[in-house]
Write an enzyme that holds these catalytic residues in place. Structure first.
Site, PDB file in Angstrom:
ATOM      1  N   LYS A 189       0.840  -1.190   0.000  1.00 12.22           N
ATOM      2  CA  LYS A 189       0.000   0.000   0.000  1.00 12.22           C
ATOM      3  C   LYS A 189       0.879   1.246   0.000  1.00 12.22           C
ATOM      4  O   LYS A 189       1.827   1.360   0.791  1.00 12.22           O
ATOM      5  CB  LYS A 189      -0.922   0.015   1.226  1.00 12.22           C
ATOM      6  CG  LYS A 189      -2.017  -1.042   1.184  1.00 12.22           C
ATOM      7  CD  LYS A 189      -3.047  -0.734   0.112  1.00 12.22           C
ATOM      8  CE  LYS A 189      -4.201  -1.718   0.151  1.00 12.22           C
ATOM      9  NZ  LYS A 189      -5.247  -1.384  -0.843  1.00 12.22           N
TER      10      LYS A 189
ATOM     11  N   LYS B 123     -12.867  -8.208  -7.720  1.00 15.95           N
ATOM     12  CA  LYS B 123     -13.430  -8.654  -6.449  1.00 15.95           C
ATOM     13  C   LYS B 123     -14.854  -9.142  -6.721  1.00 15.95           C
ATOM     14  O   LYS B 123     -15.653  -8.429  -7.333  1.00 15.95           O
ATOM     15  CB  LYS B 123     -13.439  -7.522  -5.430  1.00 15.95           C
ATOM     16  CG  LYS B 123     -12.037  -7.025  -5.026  1.00 15.95           C
ATOM     17  CD  LYS B 123     -12.139  -5.893  -4.021  1.00 15.95           C
ATOM     18  CE  LYS B 123     -10.778  -5.515  -3.455  1.00 15.95           C
ATOM     19  NZ  LYS B 123      -9.921  -4.823  -4.420  1.00 15.95           N
TER      20      LYS B 123
END
Length: 326
Positions: A107, A214
């Site tokens: 991240k 997703k």
């Protein structure tokens, strides 16, 4: 045909699971679990999502719990480690929770941190993984085009596999892809697919090299497979910080994709300090098995959400169900 709402409310269990490391500004992950004839399913759109967006997550849960899954082409899914916006000194400890993983998603662009922090974190990931490891970074659309170009150049020395959602808009993705194409760093689209009114637009405009998929935000396994087939782009299946029940749906999706060229972001049970099962889908030798997950009643009780949060989730479930039946 949807199952009756009363059936969903009868089996619904709401949990609040502590996280091992703060993630997306959260210290705990809330989720609502329901049991269908095919097994348990998860409904866990993030709290800030409105009902229209959350209803798609409910459709995915009902698909997984009440419909047989497509044929499985593999029994095990290779997964990546996920490194939150921790300090460089914490990187080795995070990676240790993902044994055998050869790929790390790091991240970056976290509010309150600098590019120097991102570079230090990625440098440490490269040091721990070694030269054979694969590194991808995820900015969650928080850079503008100039910031993204500067950051990609700064991180390029670490041999990035791709950069995920460097900018927020499809137009910006296309521009950063044009500016940095010579570096041979792929651009992957996540939010520009799962939160877009037209998930196919990113492919039609040539704005990305890779899709991050997703199952829950796209309405389920079948909807996600159809999207992948229509775009013709390679896909990386990822989770949304799910419990092992939600990760199971992602694993079934990944197992049904004919070509799986990238390690998937389905090792995120390692980011939880607790789960709903005594046999969580944690990475072993760099992968997770493809199987259904049944929650443990004692863990459901131990991590049951507070009464007000349970009522909030049940009311949300009811509203989203009404949207699906309109």
């Amino acid at each position: 045909m949807l199952p009756p709402l009363a059936e969903l409310l009868r089996t619904a269990r709401v949990v609040a699971l502590p996280l091992a490391t703060r993630f997306r500004g959260l210290d705990a992950r809330e989720a609502l679990l329901v049991e269908g004839p095919e097994g348990w399913a998860e409904f866990s759109p993030f709290a800030e999502y409105d009902d229209a967006e959350a209803a798609t997550w409910l459709r995915a849960a009902l698909d997984f719990g009440w419909q047989a899954t497509p044929p499985l082409l593999r029994e095990r899914i290779p997964v990546n480690a996920t490194v939150p916006a921790v300090t460089a000194d914490e990187v080795a400890g995070v990676l240790a929770r993902f044994p055998g993983c050869r790929t790390a998603k790091v991240k970056v662009a976290d509010p309150g941190q600098t590019l120097a922090d991102d570079v230090a974190r990625v440098r440490m990931v490269r040091r721990v993984l070694g030269p054979e490891g694969r590194i991808r970074v995820d900015a969650n659309g928080l850079w503008n085009v100039d910031e993204a170009e500067h950051a990609i150049h700064a991180l390029n020395e670490f041999d990035l596999e791709y950069v995920e959602q460097p900018c927020a808009t499809i137009k910006e993705l296309a521009e950063i892809r044009r500016r940095t194409g010579y570096l041979d760093v792929g651009v992957a689209a996540d939010e520009s697919v799962r939160r877009a009114k037209d998930p196919l637009l990113v492919a039609r405009t040539g704005s990305a090299d890779i899709l991050v998929i997703k199952a829950a935000p796209l309405g389920g396994i079948r909807a996600a497979l159809a999207l992948i087939n229509q775009t013709g782009l390679p896909a990386v299946v990822s989770s949304a910080l799910d419990t092992s029940v939600g990760i199971s749906m992602g694993a079934h999706l990944a197992a049904a994709i004919p070509e799986l060229n990238f390690d998937c972001g389905l090792g995120t049970a390692s980011l939880l300090a607790a789960d709903v099962t005594t046999d969580p889908l944690l990475p072993v030798d760099g992968g997770i098995p493809v199987r259904r997950v049944t929650p443990d009643p004692q863990l459901l009780e131990r991590y049951a959400a507070a009464d007000d949060r349970r009522d909030w989730w049940l009311a949300r479930l009811t509203r989203c169900y009404a949207l699906l039946t309109d």
